[in-house]
Write a protein that holds these residues in place. Structure first.
Motif, PDB file in Angstrom:
ATOM      1  N   VAL A  96      -5.989  -0.519   6.669  1.00 45.31           N
ATOM      2  CA  VAL A  96      -4.832   0.137   7.267  1.00 45.31           C
ATOM      3  C   VAL A  96      -3.528  -0.412   6.687  1.00 45.31           C
ATOM      4  O   VAL A  96      -2.543   0.324   6.548  1.00 45.31           O
ATOM      5  CB  VAL A  96      -4.858  -0.001   8.808  1.00 45.31           C
ATOM      6  N   ILE A  97      -3.497  -1.682   6.310  1.00 45.80           N
ATOM      7  CA  ILE A  97      -2.298  -2.243   5.683  1.00 45.80           C
ATOM      8  C   ILE A  97      -2.067  -1.611   4.320  1.00 45.80           C
ATOM      9  O   ILE A  97      -0.952  -1.201   3.981  1.00 45.80           O
ATOM     10  CB  ILE A  97      -2.418  -3.775   5.560  1.00 45.80           C
ATOM     11  N   VAL A  98      -3.125  -1.523   3.523  1.00 48.57           N
ATOM     12  CA  VAL A  98      -3.013  -0.919   2.185  1.00 48.57           C
ATOM     13  C   VAL A  98      -2.593   0.542   2.288  1.00 48.57           C
ATOM     14  O   VAL A  98      -1.676   0.998   1.605  1.00 48.57           O
ATOM     15  CB  VAL A  98      -4.354  -1.042   1.428  1.00 48.57           C
ATOM     16  N   ALA A  99      -3.265   1.298   3.176  1.00 46.43           N
ATOM     17  CA  ALA A  99      -2.942   2.720   3.331  1.00 46.43           C
ATOM     18  C   ALA A  99      -1.525   2.904   3.858  1.00 46.43           C
ATOM     19  O   ALA A  99      -0.810   3.823   3.430  1.00 46.43           O
ATOM     20  CB  ALA A  99      -3.947   3.371   4.274  1.00 46.43           C
ATOM     21  N   LEU A 103       1.508   5.066   2.049  1.00 45.73           N
ATOM     22  CA  LEU A 103       2.228   6.153   2.706  1.00 45.73           C
ATOM     23  C   LEU A 103       3.724   5.868   2.758  1.00 45.73           C
ATOM     24  O   LEU A 103       4.543   6.780   2.607  1.00 45.73           O
ATOM     25  CB  LEU A 103       1.687   6.347   4.127  1.00 45.73           C
ATOM     26  N   LYS A 104       4.078   4.610   2.965  1.00 48.60           N
ATOM     27  CA  LYS A 104       5.492   4.231   3.050  1.00 48.60           C
ATOM     28  C   LYS A 104       6.183   4.399   1.705  1.00 48.60           C
ATOM     29  O   LYS A 104       7.279   4.962   1.621  1.00 48.60           O
ATOM     30  CB  LYS A 104       5.596   2.777   3.516  1.00 48.60           C
ATOM     31  N   VAL A 105       5.545   3.930   0.656  1.00 49.40           N
ATOM     32  CA  VAL A 105       6.143   3.986  -0.683  1.00 49.40           C
ATOM     33  C   VAL A 105       6.271   5.422  -1.176  1.00 49.40           C
ATOM     34  O   VAL A 105       7.270   5.807  -1.782  1.00 49.40           O
ATOM     35  CB  VAL A 105       5.313   3.139  -1.672  1.00 49.40           C
ATOM     36  N   THR A 106       5.259   6.235  -0.908  1.00 51.47           N
ATOM     37  CA  THR A 106       5.255   7.617  -1.389  1.00 51.47           C
ATOM     38  C   THR A 106       6.078   8.558  -0.528  1.00 51.47           C
ATOM     39  O   THR A 106       6.389   9.682  -0.938  1.00 51.47           O
ATOM     40  CB  THR A 106       3.812   8.155  -1.460  1.00 51.47           C
ATOM     41  N   GLY A 107       6.429   8.120   0.671  1.00 52.46           N
ATOM     42  CA  GLY A 107       7.189   8.978   1.573  1.00 52.46           C
ATOM     43  C   GLY A 107       6.343   9.955   2.356  1.00 52.46           C
ATOM     44  O   GLY A 107       6.862  10.785   3.109  1.00 52.46           O
ATOM     45  N   LEU A 108       5.027   9.884   2.208  1.00 58.85           N
ATOM     46  CA  LEU A 108       4.140  10.808   2.903  1.00 58.85           C
ATOM     47  C   LEU A 108       4.158  10.598   4.414  1.00 58.85           C
ATOM     48  O   LEU A 108       3.887  11.529   5.176  1.00 58.85           O
ATOM     49  CB  LEU A 108       2.703  10.655   2.380  1.00 58.85           C
ATOM     50  N   SER A 109       4.463   9.381   4.846  1.00 54.63           N
ATOM     51  CA  SER A 109       4.463   9.095   6.288  1.00 54.63           C
ATOM     52  C   SER A 109       5.463   9.982   7.022  1.00 54.63           C
ATOM     53  O   SER A 109       5.198  10.454   8.132  1.00 54.63           O
ATOM     54  CB  SER A 109       4.781   7.622   6.537  1.00 54.63           C
ATOM     55  N   SER A 200       2.178  -3.907  11.567  1.00 57.94           N
ATOM     56  CA  SER A 200       3.127  -2.790  11.587  1.00 57.94           C
ATOM     57  C   SER A 200       4.437  -3.197  12.252  1.00 57.94           C
ATOM     58  O   SER A 200       5.522  -2.804  11.797  1.00 57.94           O
ATOM     59  CB  SER A 200       2.518  -1.592  12.315  1.00 57.94           C
ATOM     60  N   GLY A 201       4.343  -4.007  13.314  1.00 59.91           N
ATOM     61  CA  GLY A 201       5.546  -4.465  13.994  1.00 59.91           C
ATOM     62  C   GLY A 201       6.405  -5.359  13.117  1.00 59.91           C
ATOM     63  O   GLY A 201       7.638  -5.280  13.142  1.00 59.91           O
ATOM     64  N   GLU A 207      12.628  -4.120   8.711  1.00 59.50           N
ATOM     65  CA  GLU A 207      13.482  -2.998   8.321  1.00 59.50           C
ATOM     66  C   GLU A 207      14.711  -2.875   9.217  1.00 59.50           C
ATOM     67  O   GLU A 207      15.789  -2.484   8.758  1.00 59.50           O
ATOM     68  CB  GLU A 207      12.691  -1.687   8.369  1.00 59.50           C
ATOM     69  N   VAL A 208      14.556  -3.188  10.486  1.00 64.39           N
ATOM     70  CA  VAL A 208      15.660  -2.965  11.430  1.00 64.39           C
ATOM     71  C   VAL A 208      16.370  -4.252  11.818  1.00 64.39           C
ATOM     72  O   VAL A 208      17.286  -4.224  12.649  1.00 64.39           O
ATOM     73  CB  VAL A 208      15.135  -2.262  12.709  1.00 64.39           C
TER      74      VAL A 208
END
Length: 267
Positions: A96-99, A103-109, A200-201, A207-208
């Motif tokens: 899940v970390i890799v996926a 998704l984050k890098v590609t913008g698919l998320s 994820s947290g 980021e924030v």
């Protein structure tokens, strides 16, 4: 943000995080369907922290065992139960970390955050849960968890990055398909949530970190506390109900909600 809004967010996250009905999907739907202000990433982090503490408290005995087992695991000694549990949780979290990074890098998320996507995943994975729950054996216990099963459940967990899938739902589905009893499948799913929520947290928190202010910190603290209480109550009720009830009520909820969302998306 008003207390009512914070309460709604906390209840949605707290109740749905551990039920197989997708917390992320419900959080996305809240502003999409109601027009309410999007809660933003700061509050996303806060409510996830609240649910994290709830699952740690509920499964404290297992969490403590895994924590004390980490030093032995790092030395390559997996004969102790704690070290073995820590290793299996690590293995199950890697996919899940890799996926998630992909998704984050590609913008698919961001592209997947739509009502139609959530509607389809609600329906599809609700049916898959029903199939696994009604056909799966109930012979395995959490103590039987092994590397192969951890890898399989970890790969299924990565699929939950698609909104509406449900992290708990898909990991419970995988565990039931592998033959774990309902309560044992739920327990493994909840334990797997701990490193996943931490990962994820942490990512969202970084980021924030520079955008938080006193008001945001106050709102986050209130939301975290409310989410903690809601999640703890949901955990207690679900684990008790699983002794006598199947996952079918959650499947029915998913099918009804999925059908409504698809009607809204395509009408």
């Amino acid at each position: 943000m008003t207390f009512t809004h914070l309460l709604i967010l906390a209840l949605i996250q707290g109740v749905t995080e551990f039920l197989p009905i997708s917390s992320s999907g419900h959080l996305i739907l809240l502003p999409n369907l109601t027009g309410m202000e999007d809660q933003g990433q700061i509050l996303d982090v806060a409510v996830h922290v609240g649910t994290l503490f709830a699952v740690i408290l509920y499964f404290w005995r297992d969490v403590r065992e895994a924590l004390f087992g980490i030093p032995a695991m790092l030395r390559g000694r997996l004969d102790a139960p704690g070290a073995r549990l820590a290793f299996l949780l690590l293995i199950a979290t890697i996919p899940v970390i890799v996926a998630g990074l992909v998704l984050k890098v590609t913008g698919l998320s961001d592209m997947l955050r739509s009502t139609a996507v959530i509607g389809w995943t609600m329906l599809l994975f609700g049916l898959v849960l029903y199939w696994a729950d009604t056909r799966g054996a109930q012979e395995k216990e959490a103590a039987d968890w092994n590397t192969a099963d951890a890898v399989k459940m970890g790969l299924w967990q990565a699929v939950a990055l698609i909104p509406g899938t449900s992290r708990s739902g898909i990991t419970i589905t995988a565990a039931r398909q592998l033959g774990y009893a309902r309560s044992e499948a739920a327990k493994l799913s909840m334990l797997m949530s701990i490193p996943t929520i931490i990962a994820s947290g942490t990512l969202l928190g970084l980021e924030v970190a520079g955008t938080a202010n006193a008001a945001a910190a106050r709102d986050g603290a209130v939301a975290a506390l409310l989410a903690f209480l809601a999640a703890l109550l949901a955990l207690v009720l679900m684990m008790r109900l699983l002794k006598s009830v199947s996952f079918t009520p959650y499947v029915i909820y998913r099918l009804i909600l999925g059908a409504i969302l698809l009607w809204i998306a395509y009408s």
